[in-house]
Design an enzyme around this catalytic site. Sequence first.
Site, PDB file in Angstrom:
ATOM      1  N   HIS A 142       0.839  -1.202   0.000  1.00 48.42           N
ATOM      2  CA  HIS A 142       0.000   0.000   0.000  1.00 48.42           C
ATOM      3  C   HIS A 142       0.867   1.243   0.000  1.00 48.42           C
ATOM      4  O   HIS A 142       1.611   1.490   0.956  1.00 48.42           O
ATOM      5  CB  HIS A 142      -0.909   0.003   1.237  1.00 48.42           C
TER       6      HIS A 142
ATOM      7  N   GLN B 114       2.804  11.328  -1.627  1.00 50.93           N
ATOM      8  CA  GLN B 114       2.881  11.830  -0.260  1.00 50.93           C
ATOM      9  C   GLN B 114       4.305  11.808   0.293  1.00 50.93           C
ATOM     10  O   GLN B 114       4.597  12.473   1.305  1.00 50.93           O
ATOM     11  CB  GLN B 114       1.930  11.047   0.639  1.00 50.93           C
TER      12      GLN B 114
ATOM     13  N   HIS C 281      -5.463  -0.935   6.804  1.00 52.23           N
ATOM     14  CA  HIS C 281      -5.439  -0.378   8.162  1.00 52.23           C
ATOM     15  C   HIS C 281      -6.214  -1.239   9.155  1.00 52.23           C
ATOM     16  O   HIS C 281      -5.607  -1.878  10.004  1.00 52.23           O
ATOM     17  CB  HIS C 281      -5.943   1.066   8.188  1.00 52.23           C
TER      18      HIS C 281
ATOM     19  N   ASP D 206       2.305   3.232   2.839  1.00 53.89           N
ATOM     20  CA  ASP D 206       1.222   4.207   2.819  1.00 53.89           C
ATOM     21  C   ASP D 206       1.689   5.618   2.495  1.00 53.89           C
ATOM     22  O   ASP D 206       1.981   5.948   1.366  1.00 53.89           O
ATOM     23  CB  ASP D 206       0.473   4.154   4.147  1.00 53.89           C
TER      24      ASP D 206
END
Length: 454
Positions: free
Chosen positions: A54, A59, A269, A320
């Site tokens: 993931h 980001q 998650h 993530d």
Amino acid sequence: MATVWAEKALLRDGWAENVRIEISPDGLIETIQTGQPAEGHRTGVLLPAPANCHSHAFQRAMAGLTEKRGPDPSDSFWTWRQLMFRFLDRLTPEHVETIAAFVQMEMLEAGYSANVEFHYLHHQPGGLPYANLAEMAERIAAASVTTGMGLTLLPVHYQYGGCDKRALGSGQIRFGNTLDAYAELHAKSAEAIAHLPADSRIGVAPHSLRAVAPEDLGHHVRLAGDTPLHMHLAEQIAEVEEIQAAYGKRPVELVLDSMELNERCCFIHCTQMLSHETDGLARSGAVAGLCPITESSLGDGIFDGVRWFENGGSIAIGSDSNIRISLSEELRTLDYSQRLRDHSRAALATPDKSTGRRLFDAVNAGGATTSARNHGSLAIGKLADMMALKADAVDLIGRGGDTILDCYVFAGDDRMVADVWSAGRHMVTEGSHIGREAIVSAYARTMKELGEAI
């Protein structure tokens, strides 16, 4: 035919010494022999390399920029999210490509063999689609060409601003698509990876139960077919409360009641689950995609790994937000969170497997499932997705068997990683990506252009 030799190797059947592996031109492990003299590329400790299940590549460029307290004294995931929305409005396709390449390079240097990119930044600032609907997807694919990393691309469907189906806000409109537009995007994204190596994969990703309608999940399941389907689930308390208020069920309860789940489903998650939800989701065959560093950074909560494993659940590991890309630290953070919650030690170990071994086996198996790649163990016929630890690493001196993995996860870090192969592509040598200089240079130019975005 490439030849790799290791002093020690973790094979599917266990540890072996003086291991000779031959890799075919199509990136598969063709032969494995033990007790062999050293020849070919020589390594210390050879391990299967897991997929990163993931990632939101863009980001990475925000790392370290959101650690100041905002005007709201209750700074949280939701205030971080607003900062993220402001940041992404400045990103161009060129920026996304260079950032993604840098992220993939760091993943490879950390020991990951493949990247499962949960890709939701689709459109121009203001929400207008690019002339090529899959422009951004092509940029992620181009990054994987640069890095040699295996890619499973998950174009994300993001339609609503909440469970009330309100329109997307200004920070979300670059993500938005209707069901029909998403189907077109998915098709074009599949075309975007068609020219990549044969180990590349496509999948489907409804973003979350806030961003897609539960009644549309059947559409996503049909579109996915036998490919992976990933979705954020039960990450935040406010998310759980919103979904329960709108639909009368908590997120995991809703998914368990409305979807036919199997190992192709990966829920990301799952940090806000009650005991019965943990039991049911674990037994469904679905994989929990865990991102412990990001979950810690955002204050999401602690995944109940002890209960999950007790119910036969499968896990995969991901980075993530990419605030820090470190395979060893993800595994350490996952286990330490269990110890802190339960006031225990070696919480995830079993009588026959140490903590490091159990986690390493689990994320390799789960990563293979969630990425739809033919890897996960060092075995004949599997992709040569491999990582090698340095034989002379201080914390590995005199260590053998599963203790090697325990020392790697708990005493060492990713500086132990010497080599990494993705489908036989030898992309990391002596701890560095073979294209590091050019990739870092391009990333530095992008960061200068972005300037102070927050």
